[in-house]
Design an enzyme around this catalytic site. Structure first.
Site, mmCIF file in Angstrom:
data_model
loop_
_atom_site.group_PDB
_atom_site.id
_atom_site.type_symbol
_atom_site.label_atom_id
_atom_site.label_comp_id
_atom_site.label_asym_id
_atom_site.label_seq_id
_atom_site.Cartn_x
_atom_site.Cartn_y
_atom_site.Cartn_z
ATOM 1 N N ARG A 62 5.675 -5.473 0.332
ATOM 2 C CA ARG A 62 6.903 -5.935 -0.333
ATOM 3 C C ARG A 62 8.089 -5.938 0.643
ATOM 4 N NH1 ARG A 62 10.561 -3.145 -4.549
ATOM 5 N NH2 ARG A 62 11.469 -4.892 -5.698
ATOM 6 N N HIS A 66 10.615 -9.011 1.164
ATOM 7 C CA HIS A 66 12.066 -8.900 0.968
ATOM 8 C C HIS A 66 12.833 -9.099 2.271
ATOM 9 C CE1 HIS A 66 12.347 -6.952 -3.279
ATOM 10 N NE2 HIS A 66 11.440 -7.894 -3.216
ATOM 11 N N GLY A 72 15.687 -14.631 6.625
ATOM 12 C CA GLY A 72 14.511 -14.745 7.477
ATOM 13 C C GLY A 72 13.944 -13.400 7.880
ATOM 14 N N ASP A 74 13.896 -10.918 9.940
ATOM 15 C CA ASP A 74 14.707 -10.409 11.050
ATOM 16 C C ASP A 74 15.003 -8.921 10.900
ATOM 17 O OD1 ASP A 74 16.403 -10.384 8.900
ATOM 18 O OD2 ASP A 74 18.134 -11.157 10.008
ATOM 19 N N ASN A 94 16.481 -3.719 -4.194
ATOM 20 C CA ASN A 94 15.752 -2.917 -3.210
ATOM 21 C C ASN A 94 15.858 -1.414 -3.410
ATOM 22 O OD1 ASN A 94 14.777 -5.129 -1.731
ATOM 23 N ND2 ASN A 94 16.673 -5.293 -0.563
ATOM 24 N N PRO A 163 13.639 -13.199 -6.141
ATOM 25 C CA PRO A 163 13.432 -13.528 -7.547
ATOM 26 C C PRO A 163 13.452 -12.268 -8.424
ATOM 27 C CG PRO A 163 11.338 -13.513 -6.391
ATOM 28 C CD PRO A 163 12.395 -13.235 -5.353
ATOM 29 N N HIS A 193 0.930 -8.648 -6.293
ATOM 30 C CA HIS A 193 1.133 -7.667 -7.366
ATOM 31 C C HIS A 193 -0.170 -7.030 -7.828
ATOM 32 C CE1 HIS A 193 5.390 -9.278 -8.537
ATOM 33 N NE2 HIS A 193 5.353 -8.684 -7.361
ATOM 34 N N SER A 249 -7.023 -1.220 -10.387
ATOM 35 C CA SER A 249 -7.234 -0.965 -8.949
ATOM 36 C C SER A 249 -5.919 -1.119 -8.198
ATOM 37 C CB SER A 249 -8.284 -1.922 -8.391
ATOM 38 O OG SER A 249 -7.959 -3.267 -8.705
ATOM 39 N N ASP A 254 -7.366 -7.044 -4.393
ATOM 40 C CA ASP A 254 -8.430 -7.865 -4.977
ATOM 41 C C ASP A 254 -7.785 -8.926 -5.871
ATOM 42 O OD1 ASP A 254 -7.517 -6.443 -7.142
ATOM 43 O OD2 ASP A 254 -9.292 -5.169 -7.312
HETATM 44 C C1 HEM Z 1 7.040 -14.254 -7.540
HETATM 45 C C2 HEM Z 1 8.157 -13.578 -7.622
HETATM 46 C C3 HEM Z 1 8.209 -12.085 -7.520
HETATM 47 C C4 HEM Z 1 8.893 -11.256 -8.335
HETATM 48 C C5 HEM Z 1 9.784 -11.669 -9.505
HETATM 49 C C6 HEM Z 1 8.642 -9.911 -7.907
HETATM 50 C C7 HEM Z 1 9.177 -8.784 -8.485
HETATM 51 C C8 HEM Z 1 8.754 -7.495 -8.238
HETATM 52 C C9 HEM Z 1 9.217 -6.311 -8.907
HETATM 53 C C10 HEM Z 1 10.295 -6.263 -9.979
HETATM 54 C C11 HEM Z 1 8.497 -5.260 -8.428
HETATM 55 C C12 HEM Z 1 8.601 -3.793 -8.885
HETATM 56 C C13 HEM Z 1 9.327 -2.964 -7.882
HETATM 57 C C14 HEM Z 1 9.592 -1.578 -8.436
HETATM 58 O O1 HEM Z 1 10.254 -1.495 -9.469
HETATM 59 O O2 HEM Z 1 9.137 -0.582 -7.838
HETATM 60 C C15 HEM Z 1 7.591 -5.758 -7.457
HETATM 61 C C16 HEM Z 1 6.692 -4.999 -6.745
HETATM 62 C C17 HEM Z 1 5.920 -5.476 -5.726
HETATM 63 N N1 HEM Z 1 5.962 -6.761 -5.210
HETATM 64 FE FE1 HEM Z 1 6.849 -8.356 -6.035
HETATM 65 N N2 HEM Z 1 7.804 -9.949 -6.842
HETATM 66 C C18 HEM Z 1 7.513 -11.260 -6.559
HETATM 67 C C19 HEM Z 1 6.746 -11.731 -5.505
HETATM 68 C C20 HEM Z 1 6.166 -10.919 -4.568
HETATM 69 C C21 HEM Z 1 5.600 -11.378 -3.315
HETATM 70 C C22 HEM Z 1 5.637 -12.817 -2.831
HETATM 71 C C23 HEM Z 1 5.097 -10.288 -2.695
HETATM 72 C C24 HEM Z 1 4.420 -10.182 -1.362
HETATM 73 C C25 HEM Z 1 3.782 -11.155 -0.788
HETATM 74 C C26 HEM Z 1 5.317 -9.149 -3.565
HETATM 75 C C27 HEM Z 1 4.863 -7.890 -3.328
HETATM 76 C C28 HEM Z 1 5.081 -6.813 -4.174
HETATM 77 C C29 HEM Z 1 4.410 -5.539 -4.024
HETATM 78 C C30 HEM Z 1 3.318 -5.210 -3.027
HETATM 79 C C31 HEM Z 1 4.942 -4.701 -4.992
HETATM 80 C C32 HEM Z 1 4.615 -3.205 -5.218
HETATM 81 C C33 HEM Z 1 5.626 -2.397 -4.439
HETATM 82 C C34 HEM Z 1 5.403 -0.892 -4.454
HETATM 83 O O3 HEM Z 1 4.422 -0.422 -5.007
HETATM 84 O O4 HEM Z 1 6.246 -0.203 -3.873
HETATM 85 N N3 HEM Z 1 6.000 -9.571 -4.668
HETATM 86 N N4 HEM Z 1 7.770 -7.132 -7.333
#
Ligand code: HEM
Ligand SMILES: *[C@@H]1O[C@H](CO)[C@@H](O)[C@H](O)[C@H]1NC(C)=O
Ligand SMILES: *[C@@H]1O[C@H](CO)[C@@H](O)[C@H](O)[C@H]1NC(C)=O
Length: 327
Positions: A62, A66, A72, A74, A94, A163, A193, A249, A254
Protein backbone atom coordinates in the site's frame (compact mmCIF):
# COMPACT_ATOMS: atom_id res chain seq x y z
CA UNK A 1 20.68 22.29 -47.56
CA UNK A 2 20.47 19.22 -49.80
CA UNK A 3 17.84 16.67 -48.91
CA UNK A 4 20.54 14.12 -48.00
CA UNK A 5 22.04 16.49 -45.43
CA UNK A 6 18.63 17.17 -44.04
CA UNK A 7 18.18 13.44 -43.52
CA UNK A 8 21.49 13.27 -41.71
CA UNK A 9 20.54 16.14 -39.45
CA UNK A 10 17.20 14.60 -38.59
CA UNK A 11 18.84 11.22 -37.98
CA UNK A 12 21.24 12.81 -35.49
CA UNK A 13 18.31 14.58 -33.85
CA UNK A 14 16.32 11.37 -33.55
CA UNK A 15 19.29 9.49 -32.07
CA UNK A 16 19.85 12.33 -29.59
CA UNK A 17 16.19 12.25 -28.60
CA UNK A 18 16.25 8.48 -28.20
CA UNK A 19 19.34 8.65 -26.00
CA UNK A 20 17.70 11.27 -23.86
CA UNK A 21 14.54 9.29 -23.41
CA UNK A 22 16.56 6.20 -22.47
CA UNK A 23 18.33 8.24 -19.82
CA UNK A 24 15.12 9.57 -18.38
CA UNK A 25 13.71 6.07 -17.95
CA UNK A 26 14.07 3.43 -15.30
CA UNK A 27 16.49 0.56 -15.87
CA UNK A 28 16.51 -3.05 -14.82
CA UNK A 29 19.62 -3.73 -12.74
CA UNK A 30 20.22 -0.04 -12.10
CA UNK A 31 22.34 -0.76 -8.99
CA UNK A 32 24.28 -3.73 -10.42
CA UNK A 33 27.57 -1.86 -10.34
CA UNK A 34 26.87 1.08 -8.03
CA UNK A 35 25.43 -0.92 -5.12
CA UNK A 36 25.44 -4.60 -5.94
CA UNK A 37 23.67 -5.72 -2.78
CA UNK A 38 20.89 -3.11 -2.92
CA UNK A 39 18.01 -5.40 -3.81
CA UNK A 40 19.21 -8.20 -1.53
CA UNK A 41 19.43 -5.87 1.46
CA UNK A 42 15.90 -4.59 0.90
CA UNK A 43 14.62 -8.15 0.52
CA UNK A 44 16.34 -9.16 3.73
CA UNK A 45 14.77 -6.28 5.67
CA UNK A 46 11.33 -7.10 4.26
CA UNK A 47 11.81 -10.70 5.35
CA UNK A 48 12.79 -9.62 8.87
CA UNK A 49 9.86 -7.23 9.10
CA UNK A 50 7.46 -9.89 7.81
CA UNK A 51 8.56 -12.47 10.38
CA UNK A 52 8.02 -9.93 13.15
CA UNK A 53 4.60 -8.97 11.77
CA UNK A 54 3.20 -10.50 8.55
CA UNK A 55 0.89 -7.48 8.15
CA UNK A 56 3.91 -5.38 7.27
CA UNK A 57 3.89 -6.91 3.76
CA UNK A 58 0.45 -5.48 3.07
CA UNK A 59 1.57 -2.17 4.51
CA UNK A 60 4.51 -2.01 2.12
CA UNK A 61 2.39 -2.78 -0.95
CA UNK A 62 0.00 0.00 0.00
CA UNK A 63 2.93 2.33 0.72
CA UNK A 64 4.09 1.98 -2.88
CA UNK A 65 0.56 2.66 -4.18
CA UNK A 66 0.15 5.75 -2.02
CA UNK A 67 3.60 6.96 -3.00
CA UNK A 68 3.08 6.54 -6.75
CA UNK A 69 -0.42 8.04 -6.96
CA UNK A 70 0.65 11.24 -5.22
CA UNK A 71 3.36 13.18 -7.10
CA UNK A 72 4.65 9.98 -8.68
CA UNK A 73 6.89 7.30 -7.18
CA UNK A 74 9.26 9.73 -5.47
CA UNK A 75 9.06 8.62 -1.84
CA UNK A 76 7.11 11.77 -0.97
CA UNK A 77 4.96 9.56 1.24
CA UNK A 78 7.92 8.91 3.55
CA UNK A 79 8.69 12.53 4.42
CA UNK A 80 7.89 13.57 7.98
CA UNK A 81 5.83 16.67 8.67
CA UNK A 82 7.62 19.72 10.01
CA UNK A 83 6.40 22.72 11.98
CA UNK A 84 5.77 24.51 8.69
CA UNK A 85 4.57 21.61 6.51
CA UNK A 86 1.90 18.94 6.91
CA UNK A 87 3.24 16.03 4.85
CA UNK A 88 1.35 13.32 2.92
CA UNK A 89 1.86 10.77 5.65
CA UNK A 90 -0.20 12.89 8.05
CA UNK A 91 -3.24 13.10 5.81
CA UNK A 92 -6.23 11.06 7.09
CA UNK A 93 -5.74 8.87 4.00
CA UNK A 94 -2.42 7.73 5.48
CA UNK A 95 -2.48 8.34 9.22
CA UNK A 96 -2.96 6.18 11.25
CA UNK A 97 -3.38 3.42 8.68
CA UNK A 98 -0.18 3.40 6.61
CA UNK A 99 2.52 1.09 7.94
CA UNK A 100 5.89 -0.42 7.11
CA UNK A 101 7.94 2.78 7.46
CA UNK A 102 10.36 1.10 9.88
CA UNK A 103 11.25 -1.53 7.26
CA UNK A 104 12.16 1.21 4.78
CA UNK A 105 14.19 2.98 7.48
CA UNK A 106 16.21 -0.09 8.39
CA UNK A 107 16.86 -0.94 4.73
CA UNK A 108 17.96 2.65 4.11
CA UNK A 109 20.29 2.62 7.14
CA UNK A 110 22.02 -0.54 5.89
CA UNK A 111 22.25 0.81 2.34
CA UNK A 112 23.76 4.10 3.49
CA UNK A 113 26.34 2.10 5.44
CA UNK A 114 27.46 0.12 2.37
CA UNK A 115 26.85 2.60 -0.47
CA UNK A 116 26.31 6.08 0.86
CA UNK A 117 24.07 8.35 -1.20
CA UNK A 118 23.37 5.84 -3.95
CA UNK A 119 20.03 4.09 -3.45
CA UNK A 120 16.91 6.25 -3.51
CA UNK A 121 14.10 5.86 -1.01
CA UNK A 122 11.66 5.65 -3.92
CA UNK A 123 13.48 2.58 -5.27
CA UNK A 124 13.56 1.01 -1.80
CA UNK A 125 9.77 1.38 -1.61
CA UNK A 126 9.35 -0.16 -5.08
CA UNK A 127 11.64 -3.11 -4.26
CA UNK A 128 9.98 -3.62 -0.88
CA UNK A 129 6.51 -3.76 -2.46
CA UNK A 130 7.67 -6.44 -4.89
CA UNK A 131 9.37 -8.40 -2.10
CA UNK A 132 6.17 -8.17 -0.05
CA UNK A 133 4.11 -9.64 -2.85
CA UNK A 134 6.66 -12.43 -3.23
CA UNK A 135 6.83 -13.22 0.46
CA UNK A 136 3.03 -13.49 0.59
CA UNK A 137 3.22 -16.06 -2.23
CA UNK A 138 2.32 -13.71 -5.06
CA UNK A 139 4.19 -13.64 -8.35
CA UNK A 140 7.54 -11.88 -8.21
CA UNK A 141 8.54 -9.42 -10.92
CA UNK A 142 11.56 -7.45 -12.03
CA UNK A 143 11.59 -3.84 -10.82
CA UNK A 144 13.23 -1.33 -13.15
CA UNK A 145 15.01 1.22 -10.96
CA UNK A 146 16.70 4.59 -10.99
CA UNK A 147 13.94 6.60 -9.34
CA UNK A 148 15.05 9.68 -7.47
CA UNK A 149 13.51 11.21 -4.40
CA UNK A 150 11.23 14.24 -4.42
CA UNK A 151 11.55 17.26 -2.20
CA UNK A 152 7.86 18.06 -1.78
CA UNK A 153 5.22 16.32 0.32
CA UNK A 154 1.86 17.91 1.06
CA UNK A 155 -1.05 16.29 2.85
CA UNK A 156 -3.48 18.21 0.64
CA UNK A 157 -2.20 16.37 -2.47
CA UNK A 158 -3.67 13.13 -1.15
CA UNK A 159 -7.26 14.34 -1.29
CA UNK A 160 -7.66 14.32 -5.06
CA UNK A 161 -5.12 11.63 -5.92
CA UNK A 162 -6.00 8.78 -3.58
CA UNK A 163 -9.37 7.02 -3.89
CA UNK A 164 -11.58 6.88 -0.79
CA UNK A 165 -13.27 3.53 0.06
CA UNK A 166 -16.65 5.10 -0.67
CA UNK A 167 -15.95 5.44 -4.42
CA UNK A 168 -18.16 3.70 -6.97
CA UNK A 169 -16.90 2.03 -10.13
CA UNK A 170 -17.21 5.16 -12.28
CA UNK A 171 -15.31 7.30 -9.82
CA UNK A 172 -12.60 4.64 -9.49
CA UNK A 173 -12.28 4.24 -13.25
CA UNK A 174 -11.93 7.99 -13.71
CA UNK A 175 -9.29 8.35 -11.02
CA UNK A 176 -7.27 5.43 -12.36
CA UNK A 177 -7.66 6.67 -15.96
CA UNK A 178 -6.11 9.91 -14.82
CA UNK A 179 -3.08 7.87 -13.75
CA UNK A 180 -3.11 6.21 -17.19
CA UNK A 181 -4.62 2.91 -16.05
CA UNK A 182 -7.39 1.12 -17.91
CA UNK A 183 -10.50 0.07 -16.06
CA UNK A 184 -9.30 -3.53 -16.22
CA UNK A 185 -5.97 -2.54 -14.64
CA UNK A 186 -7.95 -0.81 -11.88
CA UNK A 187 -9.80 -4.09 -11.22
CA UNK A 188 -6.50 -5.98 -11.32
CA UNK A 189 -4.76 -3.64 -8.88
CA UNK A 190 -7.72 -3.69 -6.49
CA UNK A 191 -6.82 -7.36 -5.98
CA UNK A 192 -4.10 -6.10 -3.62
CA UNK A 193 -6.91 -6.08 -1.06
CA UNK A 194 -6.43 -9.82 -0.80
CA UNK A 195 -3.85 -9.06 1.89
CA UNK A 196 -3.92 -6.80 4.90
CA UNK A 197 -6.35 -5.14 7.19
CA UNK A 198 -8.65 -2.19 7.42
CA UNK A 199 -9.55 0.22 10.13
CA UNK A 200 -13.26 0.02 10.81
CA UNK A 201 -13.74 3.68 10.03
CA UNK A 202 -13.27 2.83 6.33
CA UNK A 203 -16.50 0.78 6.14
CA UNK A 204 -18.56 1.70 9.23
CA UNK A 205 -21.06 3.59 7.08
CA UNK A 206 -21.95 0.28 5.37
CA UNK A 207 -22.98 -1.17 8.73
CA UNK A 208 -24.62 1.68 10.58
CA UNK A 209 -25.18 4.75 8.53
CA UNK A 210 -25.66 3.89 4.87
CA UNK A 211 -28.32 6.09 3.32
CA UNK A 212 -31.75 7.60 3.91
CA UNK A 213 -33.70 4.43 3.30
CA UNK A 214 -31.36 1.79 4.67
CA UNK A 215 -29.00 1.89 7.64
CA UNK A 216 -27.11 -1.12 6.31
CA UNK A 217 -25.71 -1.55 2.81
CA UNK A 218 -27.83 -4.32 1.26
CA UNK A 219 -25.03 -5.21 -1.13
CA UNK A 220 -23.06 -6.50 1.88
CA UNK A 221 -23.71 -10.16 2.70
CA UNK A 222 -25.98 -10.00 5.84
CA UNK A 223 -24.15 -12.74 7.85
CA UNK A 224 -20.83 -11.03 7.09
CA UNK A 225 -22.32 -7.68 8.09
CA UNK A 226 -23.50 -9.22 11.36
CA UNK A 227 -20.03 -10.59 12.02
CA UNK A 228 -18.43 -7.22 11.28
CA UNK A 229 -20.89 -5.55 13.64
CA UNK A 230 -19.75 -7.88 16.39
CA UNK A 231 -16.13 -7.05 15.74
CA UNK A 232 -16.99 -3.38 15.55
CA UNK A 233 -19.98 -2.46 17.74
CA UNK A 234 -21.72 0.79 16.95
CA UNK A 235 -20.48 3.58 19.14
CA UNK A 236 -17.05 2.05 19.46
CA UNK A 237 -15.08 5.15 18.64
CA UNK A 238 -11.65 3.57 18.86
CA UNK A 239 -9.83 4.71 15.74
CA UNK A 240 -7.46 1.77 16.12
CA UNK A 241 -9.92 -1.09 15.63
CA UNK A 242 -9.02 -3.19 12.56
CA UNK A 243 -10.32 -6.26 10.71
CA UNK A 244 -8.69 -8.37 7.97
CA UNK A 245 -9.91 -7.44 4.49
CA UNK A 246 -9.79 -11.03 3.25
CA UNK A 247 -10.34 -13.09 6.44
CA UNK A 248 -9.78 -16.45 4.68
CA UNK A 249 -6.12 -15.70 3.87
CA UNK A 250 -5.09 -12.20 4.99
CA UNK A 251 -1.37 -12.79 4.42
CA UNK A 252 -1.54 -14.62 1.07
CA UNK A 253 -1.54 -12.86 -2.30
CA UNK A 254 -4.14 -15.10 -3.91
CA UNK A 255 -7.40 -14.39 -5.76
CA UNK A 256 -9.75 -14.86 -2.83
CA UNK A 257 -10.37 -11.10 -2.84
CA UNK A 258 -12.37 -11.69 -6.03
CA UNK A 259 -14.16 -14.67 -4.49
CA UNK A 260 -15.12 -12.37 -1.59
CA UNK A 261 -16.67 -9.91 -4.00
CA UNK A 262 -18.62 -12.67 -5.75
CA UNK A 263 -20.15 -13.64 -2.39
CA UNK A 264 -20.91 -9.99 -1.49
CA UNK A 265 -18.10 -9.94 1.02
CA UNK A 266 -16.03 -7.16 -0.46
CA UNK A 267 -15.23 -4.98 2.54
CA UNK A 268 -15.40 -1.53 0.98
CA UNK A 269 -17.95 0.07 -1.30
CA UNK A 270 -14.99 0.44 -3.70
CA UNK A 271 -14.55 -3.35 -3.71
CA UNK A 272 -18.18 -4.45 -3.96
CA UNK A 273 -18.96 -1.83 -6.61
CA UNK A 274 -16.90 -3.83 -9.11
CA UNK A 275 -19.93 -6.11 -9.52
CA UNK A 276 -22.20 -3.24 -10.57
CA UNK A 277 -20.68 -2.78 -14.02
CA UNK A 278 -20.80 -5.60 -16.55
CA UNK A 279 -17.19 -5.23 -17.76
CA UNK A 280 -15.68 -5.06 -14.28
CA UNK A 281 -17.98 -7.84 -13.03
CA UNK A 282 -16.67 -10.06 -15.85
CA UNK A 283 -13.10 -9.29 -14.82
CA UNK A 284 -13.88 -10.11 -11.18
CA UNK A 285 -15.27 -13.46 -12.33
CA UNK A 286 -12.31 -14.15 -14.56
CA UNK A 287 -9.75 -13.26 -11.89
CA UNK A 288 -11.52 -15.43 -9.32
CA UNK A 289 -11.45 -18.40 -11.71
CA UNK A 290 -8.02 -17.91 -13.23
CA UNK A 291 -5.44 -17.19 -10.53
CA UNK A 292 -2.52 -17.47 -12.91
CA UNK A 293 -4.00 -14.87 -15.21
CA UNK A 294 -4.54 -12.45 -12.34
CA UNK A 295 -1.08 -13.01 -10.88
CA UNK A 296 0.49 -12.13 -14.21
CA UNK A 297 -1.75 -9.12 -14.82
CA UNK A 298 -1.11 -7.90 -11.28
CA UNK A 299 2.67 -8.15 -11.65
CA UNK A 300 2.64 -6.09 -14.86
CA UNK A 301 0.24 -3.53 -13.41
CA UNK A 302 2.58 -3.12 -10.43
CA UNK A 303 5.53 -2.53 -12.77
CA UNK A 304 3.45 0.07 -14.59
CA UNK A 305 2.41 1.71 -11.33
CA UNK A 306 6.07 1.91 -10.33
CA UNK A 307 6.79 4.11 -13.36
CA UNK A 308 4.25 6.82 -12.57
CA UNK A 309 5.75 10.29 -12.91
CA UNK A 310 9.18 9.16 -11.72
CA UNK A 311 12.10 11.52 -11.23
CA UNK A 312 15.24 10.25 -12.97
CA UNK A 313 18.67 11.43 -14.10
CA UNK A 314 19.56 14.70 -12.43
CA UNK A 315 16.10 15.55 -11.17
CA UNK A 316 15.24 15.10 -7.51
CA UNK A 317 17.85 13.78 -5.09
CA UNK A 318 19.00 10.69 -3.20
CA UNK A 319 17.74 11.36 0.28
CA UNK A 320 20.15 10.50 3.10
CA UNK A 321 17.27 9.84 5.49
CA UNK A 322 13.98 8.77 3.92
CA UNK A 323 12.03 10.92 6.40
CA UNK A 324 13.69 14.25 5.62
CA UNK A 325 14.63 16.08 2.44
CA UNK A 326 18.34 16.81 2.11
CA UNK A 327 19.28 20.28 3.30
C1 HEM B 1 -9.22 0.93 -5.95
C2 HEM B 1 -9.17 1.88 -5.05
C3 HEM B 1 -8.66 1.66 -3.66
C4 HEM B 1 -9.26 2.07 -2.52
C5 HEM B 1 -10.54 2.89 -2.42
C6 HEM B 1 -8.46 1.62 -1.42
C7 HEM B 1 -8.73 1.86 -0.09
C8 HEM B 1 -8.12 1.23 0.97
C9 HEM B 1 -8.46 1.38 2.35
C10 HEM B 1 -9.54 2.30 2.91
C11 HEM B 1 -7.67 0.53 3.07
C12 HEM B 1 -7.71 0.29 4.59
C13 HEM B 1 -6.56 0.96 5.27
C14 HEM B 1 -6.73 0.89 6.77
O1 HEM B 1 -7.73 1.40 7.26
O2 HEM B 1 -5.85 0.32 7.46
C15 HEM B 1 -6.83 -0.15 2.15
C16 HEM B 1 -5.89 -1.10 2.49
C17 HEM B 1 -5.00 -1.65 1.61
N1 HEM B 1 -4.86 -1.30 0.28
FE1 HEM B 1 -6.14 -0.22 -0.82
N2 HEM B 1 -7.40 0.93 -1.91
C18 HEM B 1 -7.48 0.92 -3.28
C19 HEM B 1 -6.55 0.38 -4.16
C20 HEM B 1 -5.40 -0.23 -3.76
C21 HEM B 1 -4.29 -0.56 -4.64
C22 HEM B 1 -4.22 -0.19 -6.11
C23 HEM B 1 -3.37 -1.19 -3.88
C24 HEM B 1 -2.02 -1.72 -4.27
C25 HEM B 1 -1.70 -2.09 -5.47
C26 HEM B 1 -3.90 -1.29 -2.53
C27 HEM B 1 -3.30 -1.95 -1.51
C28 HEM B 1 -3.83 -2.04 -0.23
C29 HEM B 1 -3.30 -2.92 0.79
C30 HEM B 1 -2.19 -3.93 0.61
C31 HEM B 1 -4.02 -2.67 1.94
C32 HEM B 1 -3.81 -3.30 3.34
C33 HEM B 1 -2.90 -2.38 4.12
C34 HEM B 1 -2.48 -2.89 5.49
O3 HEM B 1 -2.83 -4.00 5.87
O4 HEM B 1 -1.78 -2.13 6.17
N3 HEM B 1 -5.11 -0.66 -2.50
N4 HEM B 1 -7.10 0.30 0.86
C1 LIG C 1 -4.97 14.07 -14.53
O1 LIG C 1 -5.55 15.22 -13.92
C2 LIG C 1 -4.68 16.31 -13.81
C3 LIG C 1 -5.36 17.39 -12.98
O2 LIG C 1 -6.67 17.62 -13.41
C4 LIG C 1 -4.30 16.77 -15.21
O3 LIG C 1 -3.44 17.87 -15.15
C5 LIG C 1 -3.64 15.60 -15.94
O4 LIG C 1 -3.33 15.98 -17.26
C6 LIG C 1 -4.51 14.37 -15.95
N1 LIG C 1 -3.76 13.26 -16.51
C7 LIG C 1 -4.30 12.35 -17.34
C8 LIG C 1 -3.38 11.26 -17.85
O5 LIG C 1 -5.47 12.35 -17.65
C1 LIG D 1 -30.01 2.98 -0.12
O1 LIG D 1 -29.44 1.70 0.04
C2 LIG D 1 -30.29 0.64 -0.34
C3 LIG D 1 -29.67 -0.67 0.14
O2 LIG D 1 -28.33 -0.82 -0.21
C4 LIG D 1 -30.50 0.73 -1.85
O3 LIG D 1 -31.31 -0.35 -2.29
C5 LIG D 1 -31.19 2.07 -2.15
O4 LIG D 1 -31.32 2.24 -3.53
C6 LIG D 1 -30.41 3.24 -1.55
N1 LIG D 1 -31.20 4.45 -1.61
C7 LIG D 1 -30.74 5.64 -1.93
C8 LIG D 1 -31.67 6.78 -1.82
O5 LIG D 1 -29.59 5.80 -2.30
Amino acid sequence: MRPQNLNCVSLVLIVALLCQSVHSQLQVGFYTTSCTLAELIVKDEVRKGFFKNPGVAAGLVRLHFHDCFVRGCDASVLIDSTSSNKAEKDSPANNPSLRGFEVIDSAKARLEAVCRGVVSCADIVAFAARDSIEITKGLGYIVPAGRRDGRISQASDTFTNLPPPSFNVDQLSKLFANKSFTQEEMVTLSGAHTIGRSHCTAFSNRLYNFNRTSRQDQSLDPPYAAQLKQQYPQGNTSPNLVVPMNPASPAVTDTSYYADILTNRGLFTSDQTLLTNSATANQVNQNAKMPFLWRTKFASAMVKMGKLEVLTGNTGEIRANCRVINS
